[in-house]
Write an enzyme that holds these catalytic residues in place. Structure first.
Site, PDB file in Angstrom:
ATOM      1  N   ASN A  52      -8.869  -1.540  -7.801  1.00 43.68           N
ATOM      2  CA  ASN A  52      -9.348  -1.935  -6.492  1.00 43.68           C
ATOM      3  C   ASN A  52     -10.507  -1.170  -6.186  1.00 43.68           C
ATOM      4  O   ASN A  52     -10.647   0.153  -6.449  1.00 43.68           O
ATOM      5  CB  ASN A  52      -8.091  -1.542  -5.438  1.00 43.68           C
ATOM      6  CG  ASN A  52      -7.651  -0.290  -5.257  1.00 43.68           C
ATOM      7  OD1 ASN A  52      -7.568   0.390  -6.559  1.00 43.68           O
ATOM      8  ND2 ASN A  52      -7.198   0.487  -4.387  1.00 43.68           N
ATOM      9  N   ILE A  53     -11.680  -1.746  -5.627  1.00 46.27           N
ATOM     10  CA  ILE A  53     -12.867  -1.065  -5.019  1.00 46.27           C
ATOM     11  C   ILE A  53     -12.962  -1.318  -3.638  1.00 46.27           C
ATOM     12  O   ILE A  53     -12.881  -2.380  -3.162  1.00 46.27           O
ATOM     13  CB  ILE A  53     -13.767  -2.007  -6.001  1.00 46.27           C
ATOM     14  CG1 ILE A  53     -13.629  -2.016  -7.331  1.00 46.27           C
ATOM     15  CG2 ILE A  53     -15.297  -1.332  -5.619  1.00 46.27           C
ATOM     16  CD1 ILE A  53     -14.700  -2.944  -8.115  1.00 46.27           C
ATOM     17  N   GLU A  54     -12.967  -0.356  -3.083  1.00 42.93           N
ATOM     18  CA  GLU A  54     -13.071  -0.478  -1.402  1.00 42.93           C
ATOM     19  C   GLU A  54     -14.536  -0.390  -0.959  1.00 42.93           C
ATOM     20  O   GLU A  54     -15.366  -0.049  -1.570  1.00 42.93           O
ATOM     21  CB  GLU A  54     -12.042   0.639  -0.625  1.00 42.93           C
ATOM     22  CG  GLU A  54     -10.697   0.641  -1.190  1.00 42.93           C
ATOM     23  CD  GLU A  54      -9.554   1.758  -0.619  1.00 42.93           C
ATOM     24  OE1 GLU A  54     -10.305   2.552  -0.068  1.00 42.93           O
ATOM     25  OE2 GLU A  54      -8.380   1.179  -0.681  1.00 42.93           O
ATOM     26  N   CYS A  63      -9.367  -6.374  -4.253  1.00 39.56           N
ATOM     27  CA  CYS A  63      -8.226  -5.639  -4.935  1.00 39.56           C
ATOM     28  C   CYS A  63      -8.310  -5.534  -6.477  1.00 39.56           C
ATOM     29  O   CYS A  63      -8.971  -6.417  -7.008  1.00 39.56           O
ATOM     30  CB  CYS A  63      -6.971  -6.528  -4.498  1.00 39.56           C
ATOM     31  SG  CYS A  63      -6.336  -6.814  -2.855  1.00 39.56           S
ATOM     32  N   GLU A  65      -6.287  -6.881  -8.632  1.00 37.39           N
ATOM     33  CA  GLU A  65      -6.142  -8.262  -9.330  1.00 37.39           C
ATOM     34  C   GLU A  65      -7.246  -9.097  -9.144  1.00 37.39           C
ATOM     35  O   GLU A  65      -7.514  -9.628 -10.356  1.00 37.39           O
ATOM     36  CB  GLU A  65      -4.883  -8.921  -8.822  1.00 37.39           C
ATOM     37  CG  GLU A  65      -3.544  -8.231  -8.642  1.00 37.39           C
ATOM     38  CD  GLU A  65      -3.366  -7.368  -7.437  1.00 37.39           C
ATOM     39  OE1 GLU A  65      -4.425  -6.544  -6.930  1.00 37.39           O
ATOM     40  OE2 GLU A  65      -2.371  -7.213  -6.734  1.00 37.39           O
ATOM     41  N   CYS A  96      -0.765  -8.789  -3.092  1.00 39.34           N
ATOM     42  CA  CYS A  96      -0.833  -9.109  -1.815  1.00 39.34           C
ATOM     43  C   CYS A  96      -1.041 -10.557  -1.627  1.00 39.34           C
ATOM     44  O   CYS A  96      -1.268 -11.408  -2.750  1.00 39.34           O
ATOM     45  CB  CYS A  96      -1.829  -8.389  -1.194  1.00 39.34           C
ATOM     46  SG  CYS A  96      -3.535  -9.042  -1.515  1.00 39.34           S
ATOM     47  N   CYS A  99      -4.405 -12.115  -3.164  1.00 41.01           N
ATOM     48  CA  CYS A  99      -4.560 -12.012  -4.610  1.00 41.01           C
ATOM     49  C   CYS A  99      -3.446 -13.216  -5.331  1.00 41.01           C
ATOM     50  O   CYS A  99      -3.837 -13.907  -6.054  1.00 41.01           O
ATOM     51  CB  CYS A  99      -4.117 -10.690  -5.039  1.00 41.01           C
ATOM     52  SG  CYS A  99      -5.446  -9.484  -4.874  1.00 41.01           S
TER      53      CYS A  99
HETATM   54  N1  THU Z   1      -4.495  -3.697  -3.068  1.00 40.70           N
HETATM   55  C1  THU Z   1      -4.670  -4.180  -4.431  1.00 40.70           C
HETATM   56  O1  THU Z   1      -5.592  -3.329  -5.111  1.00 40.70           O
HETATM   57  N2  THU Z   1      -3.827  -4.979  -4.620  1.00 40.70           N
HETATM   58  C2  THU Z   1      -2.989  -5.508  -4.052  1.00 40.70           C
HETATM   59  O2  THU Z   1      -2.224  -6.433  -4.411  1.00 40.70           O
HETATM   60  C3  THU Z   1      -2.629  -4.883  -3.028  1.00 40.70           C
HETATM   61  C4  THU Z   1      -3.480  -3.892  -2.188  1.00 40.70           C
HETATM   62  C5  THU Z   1      -5.629  -2.328  -2.735  1.00 40.70           C
HETATM   63  C6  THU Z   1      -6.425  -2.813  -1.408  1.00 40.70           C
HETATM   64  C7  THU Z   1      -6.519  -1.682  -0.825  1.00 40.70           C
HETATM   65  O3  THU Z   1      -7.884  -0.788  -1.717  1.00 40.70           O
HETATM   66  C8  THU Z   1      -5.554  -0.625  -1.184  1.00 40.70           C
HETATM   67  O4  THU Z   1      -4.796  -1.173  -2.128  1.00 40.70           O
HETATM   68  C9  THU Z   1      -4.574  -0.519  -0.142  1.00 40.70           C
HETATM   69  O5  THU Z   1      -4.345  -1.576   0.636  1.00 40.70           O
END
Ligand code: THU
Length: 141
Positions: A52-54, A63, A65, A96, A99
């Protein structure tokens, strides 16, 4: 990749989960502090990983995935067997909704693997995780 026997499948999926654990180490998640890793297995056996890259504007966040899928598709891959997802701080952590929808673009017949609370692999198909899915088949040609 040929049909996997149950034992081979367990081994392959365990390795996929390990690749997802490794991918989570690259997570850029300064806001949620919730690192996630994913590993996507293509039909020919190649593995694409992602984390995940915010983004400080929140909605720019990607996310794990989707990072893995974007990497794969942009390298010319569109057929996949399985995806493993690892949330470093939570077991039994499934993809989520966004994804699930994004993965569904390239086929609902995908095994999704997560680490169960007891350390074993939990596997569900994407069609189970996204029933009555809207997808490419839904749009008129
Ligand atoms: N996140 C994912 O990378 N994949 C998911 O399926 C659910 C959420 C990440 C997004 C965000 O950076 C962190 O988890 C918290 O929601």
């Amino acid at each position: 990749m040929q049909e996997l026997t149950t034992k081979d499948k367990q081994e392959t999926y365990k390795k996929l989960l390990e690749a997802a654990v490794k991918a989570a180490e690259q997570s850029y998640s300064p806001y949620s502090k919730f690192p996630v890793g994913a590993a996507l297995l293509a039909k020919d056996g190649r593995i694409f990983t992602g984390c995940n890259i915010e983004c400080s504007t929140w909605d720019g966040t990607t996310c794990a995935e989707r990072t893995a899928l974007v990497k794969a598709v942009s390298e010319g891959y569109r057929e996949f067997v399985a995806v493993a997802v690892v949330c470093k701080k939570l077991k039994d952590c499934w993809p989520c909704g966004i994804c699930r929808q994004f993965l569904a673009e390239f086929g609902l017949n995908l095994d999704v693997i997560v680490e169960g609370t007891d350390g074993t692999l939990s596997i569900m198909t994407l069609s189970e995780l996204l029933p009555q899915a809207f997808g490419p088949h839904s749009l008129p040609r």
